[in-house]
Design a protein around this motif. Structure first.
Motif, PDB file in Angstrom:
ATOM      1  N   ASP A 128      17.565   9.572  16.990  1.00 28.93           N
ATOM      2  CA  ASP A 128      17.781  10.440  18.013  1.00 28.93           C
ATOM      3  C   ASP A 128      16.742  10.183  18.505  1.00 28.93           C
ATOM      4  N   PRO A 129      16.543  10.599  19.642  1.00 30.17           N
ATOM      5  CA  PRO A 129      15.864  11.629  20.684  1.00 30.17           C
ATOM      6  C   PRO A 129      14.939  12.596  20.501  1.00 30.17           C
ATOM      7  N   VAL A 130      15.920  13.522  19.564  1.00 30.51           N
ATOM      8  CA  VAL A 130      15.510  14.985  19.354  1.00 30.51           C
ATOM      9  C   VAL A 130      13.848  15.316  18.187  1.00 30.51           C
ATOM     10  N   LEU A 131      14.140  13.956  17.153  1.00 35.93           N
ATOM     11  CA  LEU A 131      13.769  14.352  15.882  1.00 35.93           C
ATOM     12  C   LEU A 131      12.425  13.471  15.956  1.00 35.93           C
ATOM     13  N   PRO A 132      11.046  13.615  15.288  1.00 32.53           N
ATOM     14  CA  PRO A 132      10.198  12.954  15.638  1.00 32.53           C
ATOM     15  C   PRO A 132      10.552  11.642  15.176  1.00 32.53           C
ATOM     16  N   THR A 133       9.622  10.386  15.240  1.00 31.74           N
ATOM     17  CA  THR A 133       9.745   9.062  14.553  1.00 31.74           C
ATOM     18  C   THR A 133       8.739   8.669  14.005  1.00 31.74           C
ATOM     19  N   LEU A 134       8.795   7.879  12.704  1.00 32.90           N
ATOM     20  CA  LEU A 134       7.629   7.196  11.938  1.00 32.90           C
ATOM     21  C   LEU A 134       8.228   5.855  12.458  1.00 32.90           C
ATOM     22  N   VAL A 135       7.314   4.992  12.692  1.00 33.43           N
ATOM     23  CA  VAL A 135       7.243   3.196  12.620  1.00 33.43           C
ATOM     24  C   VAL A 135       6.545   3.005  11.677  1.00 33.43           C
ATOM     25  N   GLU A 188       9.556   7.363   3.589  1.00 32.74           N
ATOM     26  CA  GLU A 188      11.170   7.192   2.716  1.00 32.74           C
ATOM     27  C   GLU A 188      10.697   8.712   2.160  1.00 32.74           C
ATOM     28  N   ARG A 189       9.629   8.979   1.505  1.00 33.21           N
ATOM     29  CA  ARG A 189       9.298  10.419   1.085  1.00 33.21           C
ATOM     30  C   ARG A 189       9.588  11.261   2.167  1.00 33.21           C
ATOM     31  N   LEU A 190       8.821  11.031   3.056  1.00 32.84           N
ATOM     32  CA  LEU A 190       8.509  12.225   4.399  1.00 32.84           C
ATOM     33  C   LEU A 190      10.584  12.364   4.837  1.00 32.84           C
ATOM     34  N   SER A 221       0.287  -1.533   0.096  1.00 31.49           N
ATOM     35  CA  SER A 221      -0.027  -0.545  -0.240  1.00 31.49           C
ATOM     36  C   SER A 221       0.321   1.115   0.220  1.00 31.49           C
ATOM     37  N   GLY A 222       1.999   1.392   0.076  1.00 29.72           N
ATOM     38  CA  GLY A 222       3.187   2.613   0.615  1.00 29.72           C
ATOM     39  C   GLY A 222       3.636   2.632   1.355  1.00 29.72           C
ATOM     40  N   LYS A 223       4.058   1.754   2.842  1.00 31.39           N
ATOM     41  CA  LYS A 223       4.271   2.659   3.717  1.00 31.39           C
ATOM     42  C   LYS A 223       6.007   2.487   3.888  1.00 31.39           C
ATOM     43  N   THR A 224       6.300   1.936   3.090  1.00 27.59           N
ATOM     44  CA  THR A 224       7.506   2.167   3.295  1.00 27.59           C
ATOM     45  C   THR A 224       8.579   2.949   2.418  1.00 27.59           C
ATOM     46  N   ASN A 271      13.455  10.129  12.543  1.00 26.92           N
ATOM     47  CA  ASN A 271      13.790   9.031  12.258  1.00 26.92           C
ATOM     48  C   ASN A 271      12.820   8.067  11.691  1.00 26.92           C
ATOM     49  N   VAL A 272      12.962   6.612  11.279  1.00 26.96           N
ATOM     50  CA  VAL A 272      12.462   5.824  10.583  1.00 26.96           C
ATOM     51  C   VAL A 272      12.501   4.738  11.380  1.00 26.96           C
ATOM     52  N   ILE A 273      11.628   3.777  12.105  1.00 31.64           N
ATOM     53  CA  ILE A 273      11.962   2.581  12.252  1.00 31.64           C
ATOM     54  C   ILE A 273      11.175   1.369  11.306  1.00 31.64           C
TER      55      ILE A 273
END
Length: 191
Positions: A109-116, A36-38, A29-32, A45-47
């Motif tokens: 990096d805890p100072v950045l927002p994180t996408l899982v 990556e685009r964001l 569906s385009g999650k990855t 961070n991307v987890i």
């Protein structure tokens, strides 16, 4: 405003750490791609949920019968989400399920927002920690087309194992109902 812009605006409004966003949804569906685009346009961070598959040695029949039972949600929660939510540095070992081994450590990096990103990221044991949950949807026809184009030799495994497993999880855990909004594959174009 398209949904990519909505996600971009949401993350831009929360440029500091502690903000956690889940990108769940159907395979292909385009999650990855969305993650990556964001990440290309906004520091974050991307987890990947693929890094948290349960090792084969721990895959008991009872656990595997649970919705999302093949994902090590407990480890993701305690090693990644809770520390990031608290603003602490993290280091985790991604699990490579193809080689059945852990890979070198990755940091966030805890100072950045994180996408899982990935299916099962909005698992009930995890979703209470997110500030926003997004569901990425795709029609069965478009999913089939993308899967065949992406990896035709694995298509049968997706049809017989991964898609039914995901659908069971989505239905049993009411994932869409618990997401803040839904995107469609058409709104998450490929690279």
């Amino acid at each position: 405003m398209d949904n990519f812009e909505r996600l971009f605006d949401l993350l831009s409004a929360h440029p500091r750490g502690g903000f956690l966003l889940a990108l769940d949804g159907r395979c292909a569906s385009g999650k990855t791609t969305m993650a990556e685009r964001l990440q290309r346009v906004l520091p974050c961070n991307v987890i990947h949920m693929d890094d948290f598959y349960l090792p084969f040695s721990q895959r008991a029949a009872e656990r595997m019968a649970e919705p999302g039972g093949h994902i090590w949600v407990e480890r993701l929660r305690t090693e990644v989400l809770e520390p990031l939510r608290a603003g602490r540095k993290i280091s985790y070992l991604p699990y490579d399920c193809h080689a059945d081994r852990f890979l070198p450590p990755r940091k966030a990096d805890p100072v950045l927002p994180t996408l899982v990103e990935g299916s099962y990221s909005c698992h009930p044991a995890l979703r209470v920690l997110y500030d926003c949950c997004v569901f990425l949807d795709i029609t069965p026809e478009y999913q089939r087309e993308r899967l065949l184009r992406r990896n035709p030799e694995s298509f049968e495994v997706f049809q017989t194992m991964w898609i039914p497993r995901e659908e069971y999880y989505f239905k049993h855990c009411e994932i869409r109902k618990h997401c803040n909004f839904v995107l469609t594959a058409e709104e998450c174009p490929r690279r």
